[in-house]
Design a protein around this motif. Sequence first.
Motif, PDB file in Angstrom:
ATOM      1  N   GLN A  65       0.830  -1.205   0.000  1.00 42.15           N
ATOM      2  CA  GLN A  65       0.000   0.000   0.000  1.00 42.15           C
ATOM      3  C   GLN A  65       0.868   1.259   0.000  1.00 42.15           C
ATOM      4  O   GLN A  65       0.576   2.217  -0.707  1.00 42.15           O
ATOM      5  N   SER A  66       1.940   1.255   0.781  1.00 41.35           N
ATOM      6  CA  SER A  66       2.797   2.443   0.829  1.00 41.35           C
ATOM      7  C   SER A  66       3.502   2.652  -0.508  1.00 41.35           C
ATOM      8  O   SER A  66       3.686   3.787  -0.946  1.00 41.35           O
ATOM      9  N   ARG A  99       1.375   4.417  -3.131  1.00 43.02           N
ATOM     10  CA  ARG A  99       1.201   5.868  -2.963  1.00 43.02           C
ATOM     11  C   ARG A  99       2.250   6.667  -3.733  1.00 43.02           C
ATOM     12  O   ARG A  99       2.101   7.874  -3.875  1.00 43.02           O
TER      13      ARG A  99
END
Length: 62
Positions: free
Chosen positions: A28-29, A32
């Motif tokens: 998820q990071s 980004r």
Amino acid sequence: MEQLFSAAHAASRMYSQSWRRGNIVRCQSRLRQTRLTKRLIDFYLDEIEREIDFIIFERDAA
């Protein structure tokens, strides 16, 4: 509505008890980041899906 809440609560419990959630958080990071190619985005989404499938499999096997 109550069934939906129960299912969401069970999924949250399974997620929080699984050590594999760290892999999901890392993906998820990385998602980004603004300079990802379509190929990398697809890779990270596939990784998240695989980790979720594994969490579900762990639950079914238990």
